[in-house]
Design an enzyme around this catalytic site. Sequence first.
Site, PDB file in Angstrom:
ATOM      1  N   GLY A  21       5.881  -1.820  -4.933  1.00 37.07           N
ATOM      2  CA  GLY A  21       6.857  -0.939  -4.171  1.00 37.07           C
ATOM      3  C   GLY A  21       5.659   0.003  -3.819  1.00 37.07           C
ATOM      4  N   HIS A  22       5.355   0.947  -2.760  1.00 36.68           N
ATOM      5  CA  HIS A  22       4.497   1.822  -2.172  1.00 36.68           C
ATOM      6  C   HIS A  22       4.919   2.507  -2.710  1.00 36.68           C
ATOM      7  CE1 HIS A  22       7.554   3.422   1.286  1.00 36.68           C
ATOM      8  NE2 HIS A  22       8.128   2.776   0.574  1.00 36.68           N
ATOM      9  N   GLY A  23       3.250   3.128  -3.451  1.00 38.42           N
ATOM     10  CA  GLY A  23       2.879   4.575  -4.117  1.00 38.42           C
ATOM     11  C   GLY A  23       2.947   4.794  -5.750  1.00 38.42           C
TER      12      GLY A  23
ATOM     13  N   ARG B  19       0.621  -1.303   0.463  1.00 42.06           N
ATOM     14  CA  ARG B  19      -0.156  -0.080   0.308  1.00 42.06           C
ATOM     15  C   ARG B  19       0.961   1.496   0.586  1.00 42.06           C
ATOM     16  NH1 ARG B  19      -3.898  -1.063   3.817  1.00 42.06           N
ATOM     17  NH2 ARG B  19      -5.031   0.283   3.852  1.00 42.06           N
TER      18      ARG B  19
ATOM     19  N   THR C 184       2.399   5.224   1.039  1.00 40.71           N
ATOM     20  CA  THR C 184       2.399   5.915   2.058  1.00 40.71           C
ATOM     21  C   THR C 184       1.659   6.789   2.369  1.00 40.71           C
ATOM     22  OG1 THR C 184       4.587   5.657   1.647  1.00 40.71           O
ATOM     23  CG2 THR C 184       4.652   7.258   3.404  1.00 40.71           C
TER      24      THR C 184
END
Lengths: 356, 356, 356
Positions: free
Chosen positions: A239-241, A218, A220
């Site tokens: 990875g996140h974002g 998910r 940040t």
Amino acid sequence: MQERTLGELAEYVGGRIVGNPDTIIKSASTLGRAGNGDISFLTNRKYKRQLRITKASAVIVGKEGTADTSVPLLIAEDPYYAFMQIMVLLHGHRKHKKVGISPRTSISDSAKIGADCQIHDFVTISDNAKVGDGCVIYPCVYVGSGVQIGNDSIIYPNVTIYDGCKIANRVIINANTTIGEDGFGYASHKGVHHKIPQIGTVIIEDDVEIGTCCAIERGTLSDTIISQGSKIGDLVTIGHGTKIGPHCLLVAQVGVAGSTSLGHHCIVGGQVGIVGHINIGNNVTIAAQAGVINNIPDGKVVLGAPAIEAGQGKRAYGMIQYLPEMRHNIRKLENLLERIAPSVESEAEKSDEQQL
Amino acid sequence: MQERTLGELAEYVGGRIVGNPDTIIKSASTLGRAGNGDISFLTNRKYKRQLRITKASAVIVGKEGTADTSVPLLIAEDPYYAFMQIMVLLHGHRKHKKVGISPRTSISDSAKIGADCQIHDFVTISDNAKVGDGCVIYPCVYVGSGVQIGNDSIIYPNVTIYDGCKIANRVIINANTTIGEDGFGYASHKGVHHKIPQIGTVIIEDDVEIGTCCAIERGTLSDTIISQGSKIGDLVTIGHGTKIGPHCLLVAQVGVAGSTSLGHHCIVGGQVGIVGHINIGNNVTIAAQAGVINNIPDGKVVLGAPAIEAGQGKRAYGMIQYLPEMRHNIRKLENLLERIAPSVESEAEKSDEQQL
Amino acid sequence: MQERTLGELAEYVGGRIVGNPDTIIKSASTLGRAGNGDISFLTNRKYKRQLRITKASAVIVGKEGTADTSVPLLIAEDPYYAFMQIMVLLHGHRKHKKVGISPRTSISDSAKIGADCQIHDFVTISDNAKVGDGCVIYPCVYVGSGVQIGNDSIIYPNVTIYDGCKIANRVIINANTTIGEDGFGYASHKGVHHKIPQIGTVIIEDDVEIGTCCAIERGTLSDTIISQGSKIGDLVTIGHGTKIGPHCLLVAQVGVAGSTSLGHHCIVGGQVGIVGHINIGNNVTIAAQAGVINNIPDGKVVLGAPAIEAGQGKRAYGMIQYLPEMRHNIRKLENLLERIAPSVESEAEKSDEQQL
């Protein structure tokens, strides 16, 4: 399993036939294993010589055709696409048993389940989660609070979907995959790593398929997005974002770090690593095991670690094996020059040093 | 845990003793951590100097023996094999609790379960699946419809086995692994990726062990096969229709793409990637992180990405660090030559250009 | 979600303000997506130009400040740490529902569960396992026999913890991860691989977080240890008997083989592979995709496969792309020399051969 004539298949895929249109086709197989009643296909030249010895009842080939066989041929513009159509016609996709909503599930009172869903034993559906119509959720799947799943999606066993993630329509998530765990985000201060709340979610758009044992973090602050029609292999982590554009193919064991974006129709080979905070354009192809550390413009093909343009890269990385020979040759040249021009060289070296 | 004398152990493994055969041995430990009653072993020269300071009661060493210690020695032809035999004798393999067939499982009426099986809570066994005698199936395992499992196999928690796969005898599948998900197969047509039904299955032969979080894809048309006695580490993926020959070792995070075949007794190091549609021979060794893109004949040892023969590869890849120096030296030579032979060079260049 | 003034936030993190301290802050967002009521942050120079166009109500920046914006600023010594503090203040960490101990679990009579635990449906807790106070154990987690879990730890869905492993306090283990499967240890004898009992366990110390789909092997003889405060990304595998020191960061898809040790405060980039039986010092940084085959002393930064010192490595690996040009230039030099000094060269070659 449906039985068809070669003529029916040709009509179905819009191809033409060389040979007997009444040939009976019952199933599909490889050139090497096909027998009576099987249709096979040739799209990879590597297997061309198998055409002469195949026992298939018919073979799908490209529009250039072939004279290498006496087997009936189905000639199609896009033979692999025709093969897919025929596979679906003859064999169909996986059938899912009608189990209804098992009483041995753990479904929150505030969760909403659409019509015609198959919710297997030992499934958890948490508070305020919504599941659309026609979904299949296999045993031991965990659907976190507030998760939204559209219509006709299939979630295989032991998948975990963390709170708040959004899964659209006709999405397939394979077994043991995790969607929406916290991004790898820590603020390191005086030698201690402090966890940063990850308040973004994961959005998986229509017609995406995700392999087994994948990890989609998910975001940040913003959401991690897997856009429409993209297909992701096994053991991939996003990875996140990060945003994967529409209709991309990410092969197994790819890792994409956070806050990166890929455009549409990118193809990312197995075990590729892509750093965070960069932009990959549209229609980019990244060869297996590449390490991508810079933006890539539209349409480029890259390979290697660090990744460079493919034409150059193929020659360059293929030349590593000649390094010992090259180094030897440089030394030989140095020795030779020392012998034929010792005075000049020492002078040249002096001037070289002055230039530094 | 069994207590034995060193003499008994030596007889058991067919070794000979230097020192007191009545030394009591209760368990095994490392040279560095062993204490009174522990037997240790030395097979990696790196640890040889620990022989002088170990507090082990005895140490297993190779037939060349050693004069570096006053500790009693058990001298064995194959010391690591002797160590394994003694580990099994003293400690045994994991014991599995006798739970019988839990009532809190979900077992189809059409499934067949053999004698003496331990089927834990929250296990699903689907229609027409068969489980042989003496199997242990841990919680939250999913066994798909028509799956066949032989005798004495162990399936650890949260494993998913898709429909139709065949698992033979004495197979161990570790937690969170997936067997038989659909192969990564799509026909891309006008920018859209169409899923191809994967009608092959996965066949796992006798005595195979598979690590945790692995992904073994089912074949498109033929089966994916892990042959007898092969051992696969964690986080490994095997592509659709690939065949791993007998008695191979695949270390963690290896990825093998589809339709490739490995012979027998291959050793594949961690994080290796192998492309699809190639043939790896017998007794091939592939060093960690290698990228294999071509067939490899029997007995070869390769390394690097792209992978090349190991002797050459070790020197070549180890020389990348000298590239800046080499490039500098080439420029120096060019400058030098320009100074001593400017006229010749310009003529040479001309003729060089004519050759292009 | 808490509403605060910029002044309150500045006091909370020990920073100072440029702009209106009464600015209302409700949540955090990225520079690009922030709107009214959002605070954003700038720690990566890549995004600096977004400062001029951001619609954030305030931005956290480093002590050097910035003149590039009219937005109110919160100037902090360590802006990323301040951002973390504000994220925790405004949004908090994930809230876990109070479910108590569900009756639909499988908890052994000999297991001990502390106060205020949340044990979800379909969890298995085996014989003699101990769970401390305040733990959250999500659905379909398997806790093996004799496992010890400290206080306030969180185990997400579908995690498997094999027998005897020790998990300390405030540990977070994300979904589908496996702790304590057998190490990849076989004694190969006459072509057959014999499984070696793995009698070590896994010890996970306080404040460790482990990502999803990770595989932490138990030790053969000694324990595998993840020391205090270390954070491990997704799809990471740690080999048997390996020790990860305190406060390390291991990014996604890292693989560390067995019997290796890492010191404290190491940073290991994505997809790095580290061989077994080596020592990595303290404060070592290993760049993504590196292949580490030798010991690394304290404080070093390395990259590449094989891994070398980063300064040198960056230039060296970046120069692979010039290999074709370099090889061409060496040949040109050889040709040139042959023309200007054929007799000398042939003599030189003779003497060269005599030297071999």
